[in-house]
Design a protein around this motif. Structure first.
Motif, mmCIF file in Angstrom:
data_model
loop_
_atom_site.group_PDB
_atom_site.id
_atom_site.type_symbol
_atom_site.label_atom_id
_atom_site.label_comp_id
_atom_site.label_asym_id
_atom_site.label_seq_id
_atom_site.Cartn_x
_atom_site.Cartn_y
_atom_site.Cartn_z
ATOM 1 N N ILE A 67 40.581 41.450 36.578
ATOM 2 C CA ILE A 67 41.308 41.041 37.929
ATOM 3 C C ILE A 67 42.554 39.896 37.419
ATOM 4 O O ILE A 67 43.707 40.443 37.733
ATOM 5 N N GLU A 68 42.372 39.080 36.333
ATOM 6 C CA GLU A 68 43.499 38.397 35.735
ATOM 7 C C GLU A 68 44.386 39.311 35.219
ATOM 8 O O GLU A 68 45.929 39.067 35.362
ATOM 9 N N GLU A 69 44.032 40.383 34.403
ATOM 10 C CA GLU A 69 44.955 41.337 33.714
ATOM 11 C C GLU A 69 45.941 42.146 34.636
ATOM 12 O O GLU A 69 47.194 42.325 34.702
ATOM 13 N N ARG A 70 45.104 42.830 35.728
ATOM 14 C CA ARG A 70 45.782 43.400 36.768
ATOM 15 C C ARG A 70 46.842 42.511 37.694
ATOM 16 O O ARG A 70 47.832 43.022 37.941
ATOM 17 N N ARG A 71 46.141 41.321 37.885
ATOM 18 C CA ARG A 71 47.252 40.314 38.709
ATOM 19 C C ARG A 71 48.498 39.990 37.836
ATOM 20 O O ARG A 71 49.485 40.062 38.441
ATOM 21 N N GLU A 119 37.424 35.028 43.849
ATOM 22 C CA GLU A 119 35.783 35.118 44.013
ATOM 23 C C GLU A 119 35.674 36.243 45.158
ATOM 24 O O GLU A 119 34.809 37.133 44.749
ATOM 25 N N ASP A 120 36.395 36.383 46.168
ATOM 26 C CA ASP A 120 36.311 37.612 47.208
ATOM 27 C C ASP A 120 36.464 38.814 46.462
ATOM 28 O O ASP A 120 35.823 40.038 46.483
ATOM 29 N N ILE A 121 37.578 38.840 45.593
ATOM 30 C CA ILE A 121 38.055 40.169 45.074
ATOM 31 C C ILE A 121 37.070 40.376 43.848
ATOM 32 O O ILE A 121 36.692 41.667 43.887
ATOM 33 N N ARG A 122 36.514 39.448 43.201
ATOM 34 C CA ARG A 122 35.553 39.692 42.225
ATOM 35 C C ARG A 122 34.141 40.439 42.932
ATOM 36 O O ARG A 122 33.863 41.242 42.191
ATOM 37 N N GLU A 123 33.692 39.962 43.990
ATOM 38 C CA GLU A 123 32.665 40.482 44.644
ATOM 39 C C GLU A 123 32.763 41.867 45.044
ATOM 40 O O GLU A 123 32.105 42.756 44.722
ATOM 41 N N GLU A 124 34.029 42.069 45.315
ATOM 42 C CA GLU A 124 34.401 43.790 45.879
ATOM 43 C C GLU A 124 34.506 44.546 44.728
ATOM 44 O O GLU A 124 33.849 45.623 44.366
ATOM 45 N N VAL A 125 35.069 44.058 43.428
ATOM 46 C CA VAL A 125 34.998 44.790 42.344
ATOM 47 C C VAL A 125 34.062 45.040 41.760
ATOM 48 O O VAL A 125 33.677 46.191 41.127
ATOM 49 N N GLU A 126 33.102 44.012 41.672
ATOM 50 C CA GLU A 126 31.758 44.159 41.022
ATOM 51 C C GLU A 126 30.875 45.189 41.833
ATOM 52 O O GLU A 126 30.091 45.772 41.220
ATOM 53 N N THR A 127 30.932 45.106 43.170
ATOM 54 C CA THR A 127 30.179 46.183 43.808
ATOM 55 C C THR A 127 30.605 47.562 43.370
ATOM 56 O O THR A 127 29.538 48.363 43.332
ATOM 57 N N PHE A 128 31.805 47.831 43.314
ATOM 58 C CA PHE A 128 32.276 49.112 42.928
ATOM 59 C C PHE A 128 32.239 49.414 41.463
ATOM 60 O O PHE A 128 31.633 50.514 41.089
#
Length: 329
Positions: A67-71, A119-128
């Motif tokens: 996430i940090e790298e993409r941001r 954290e919201d983004i992390r949860e969605e990313v980890e789901t996928f």
């Protein structure tokens, strides 16, 4: 997610190892009802609890890094291209506009005018990242296994592939020609029916549920109750399937089902909380199966893994099958 991690070159990444170990640990704990209590689990198995925390930390840290790298890439892109990130205007070699990666969409999304938290983004990313690789890989393994042991089905499927793609194996995949693989879709659904990647799901009732169809009569399940739904059980119920042998691998059954009834097969769940990646997963599996069957004939090998008698999520010995190179013209 828009980031390259060279997973096929480095097959023993810390993340994939953590996911695999965490999956086994979670399954082991889940079937021991008393360990669902975090307190009891910590007291009886402190080392396993510490290991679980370590594995979760590895997975979270990996996702946060992505996430940090993409941001950072999006911010840099915005600086170079004005207010719009370049990911929205990139084109491929034939000039077609590229779609944004899912992670880019999440990073630019807002709720009530506010951006999603990390954290919201992390949860969605980890789901996928988790569901998108583990369950799909499991389904592909069992589908290949079933095709190897059912030559009639394999030959019929190969004939469909040849009809759509011909002998030119370099023909590109499109949504249109993938959608034409109707029999392959039946094969995948039948494989998921016998070996569902997720055999059990839970739901929390938001309101009282009145039922009239139970063998015990009528009743009400109060709001707040947690309900477990056996996907495995429903998809192998002779009454629902209207057959006498649910253990039989027969993809044609999905052509015979009433199209108005959508609950013969629910490997991705159903309703408003079904799997948001099911269409992507289906396309992913179609591409993989097409390339494999264009190249190899699958042959039976090793002991049979019997469904229905026991729920099999992952074979302890692996999916054993033989590969015979197809003759090319």
């Amino acid at each position: 997610m828009g980031s390259k991690i060279n997973a096929q070159m480095d097959k023993t990444t810390e993340y994939t190892s953590a996911v695999s170990e965490m999956t086994e640990l979670t399954a082991w704990r889940f079937i021991r009802i008393h360990l669902n209590s975090d307190l009891i689990y910590t007291l009886l198995h402190p080392l396993k609890k510490l290991r679980q925390k370590k594995l979760i930390s590895i997975m979270h840290n990996f996702t946060r890094k992505i996430i940090e790298e993409r941001r950072a890439a999006l911010i840099e892109s915005t600086k170079e291209n004005g207010s719009k990130p370049s990911t929205n205007v990139e084109t491929d070699e034939i000039g077609t506009k590229k779609r944004s990666a899912l992670l880019d969409v999440l990073l630019q999304s807002t709720i009530d005018g506010q951006p999603l938290s990390d954290e919201d983004i992390r949860e969605e990313v980890e789901t996928f990242m988790f569901e998108g690789h583990d369950t799909t890989a499991t389904c592909l393994s069992f589908t290949l296994y079933l095709l190897a042991r059912n030559p009639r089905v394999q030959q019929k499927l190969f004939a469909e592939i040849r009809h759509i793609y011909g002998e030119d194996y370099s023909k590109p995949f499109t949504l249109m020609n993938l959608n034409e693989l109707k029999y392959m879709e039946c094969v995948i659904k039948e494989s998921l029916r016998l070996y569902p990647a997720v055999p059990l799901i839970g739901r929390n009732l938001k309101e009282d549920f009145k039922y009239t169809h139970s063998v015990l009569g009528k009743g009400v399940i109060p709001a707040g109750t947690q309900v477990l739904i056996s996907i495995f059980g429903s998809m192998n119920d002779p009454k629902i399937l209207k057959c006498t042998n649910p253990k039989e691998f027969r993809p044609e059954r999905f052509d015979e089902f009433d199209a108005a009834i959508n609950f013969h097969s629910i490997p991705f769940s159903a309703g408003p909380r079904n799997c948001i990646g099911q269409k992507f997963a289906m396309y992913e599996m179609k591409v993989a199966l097409t390339k494999i069957l264009q190249t190899y004939e699958l042959l039976p090998f090793g002991e049979e893994v019997i469904p229905v008698v026991n729920i099999v999520l992952r074979s302890e010995t692996g999916m054993q099958l033989g590969l015979k190179k197809r003759m090319t013209t």
